[in-house]
Design a protein around this motif. Structure first.
Motif, PDB file in Angstrom:
ATOM      1  N   LYS A 165      52.407  48.132  44.305  1.00 11.48           N
ATOM      2  CA  LYS A 165      53.080  48.186  45.634  1.00 11.48           C
ATOM      3  C   LYS A 165      54.575  48.263  45.718  1.00 11.48           C
ATOM      4  O   LYS A 165      54.992  47.816  44.702  1.00 11.48           O
ATOM      5  CB  LYS A 165      52.384  46.865  46.508  1.00 11.48           C
ATOM      6  CG  LYS A 165      52.899  45.703  45.631  1.00 11.48           C
ATOM      7  CD  LYS A 165      52.180  44.461  46.564  1.00 11.48           C
ATOM      8  CE  LYS A 165      52.884  43.204  45.771  1.00 11.48           C
ATOM      9  NZ  LYS A 165      52.219  42.128  46.311  1.00 11.48           N
ATOM     10  N   ALA A 166      54.999  48.476  46.821  1.00  5.61           N
ATOM     11  CA  ALA A 166      56.231  48.813  46.877  1.00  5.61           C
ATOM     12  C   ALA A 166      57.046  47.301  46.847  1.00  5.61           C
ATOM     13  O   ALA A 166      56.560  46.189  47.158  1.00  5.61           O
ATOM     14  CB  ALA A 166      56.757  49.081  48.500  1.00  5.61           C
ATOM     15  N   PRO A 167      58.164  47.467  46.315  1.00  2.67           N
ATOM     16  CA  PRO A 167      58.864  46.146  46.149  1.00  2.67           C
ATOM     17  C   PRO A 167      59.189  45.529  47.281  1.00  2.67           C
ATOM     18  O   PRO A 167      59.468  46.195  48.273  1.00  2.67           O
ATOM     19  CB  PRO A 167      60.366  46.549  45.432  1.00  2.67           C
ATOM     20  CG  PRO A 167      60.314  47.972  45.597  1.00  2.67           C
ATOM     21  CD  PRO A 167      59.103  48.677  45.822  1.00  2.67           C
TER      22      PRO A 167
END
Length: 140
Positions: free
Chosen positions: A17-19
């Motif tokens: 998942k995106a940071p």
């Protein structure tokens, strides 16, 4: 078996998942992005790193404090009271810690009263009067 079974050979890509916002801001992530040549946007918040909001009205308060001349101190145990406590305790042949135990207080409180450093507390003075059998307040 009438129909043939076809297999799907499309690749499946599983990504992390995106940071999170905090992870994007940490120094390691920013440096890694710089090395990779990614675009980095820096935004400076107004009044960041200063305590300007809290210190804006200090000149007014400082002036008031400077003009204030009243000397504020706590009330201390009067000399007559401390002498009366010491006299009453020695007449009953009690140590400071024994007297403290009698009135359910810490020995430090008796020390403070006898040295005159304590802030007078009517409840403690009442307990001392009962334990010593001496009148410590009012007319003698």
């Amino acid at each position: 078996m009438s129909g043939h079974i076809a297999q799907d050979w499309e690749p499946v890509v599983i990504r992390k998942k995106a940071p999170t916002a905090a992870a994007r801001k940490d120094e390691k992530a920013v440096n890694a992005a710089r090395r990779a040549g990614a675009e980095i946007e820096t935004v400076r918040k107004a009044a960041a790193g200063s305590n300007r909001a809290a210190s804006s009205s200090t000149s007014l308060n400082t002036r008031k404090l400077d003009e204030e001349t009243e000397n504020l101190t706590h009330e201390k145990v009067p000399t007559e009271l401390k002498k009366a406590i010491i006299q009453g305790r020695t007449e009953k042949k009690l140590t400071q810690s024994q007297l403290a135990q009698l009135i359910n207080e810490k020995p430090q409180i008796i020390q403070e009263y006898e040295s005159g450093k304590a802030i007078p507390n009517q409840q403690i003075i009442t307990k001392l009067e009962r334990a010593l059998g001496v009148k410590l307040r009012g007319k003698k």
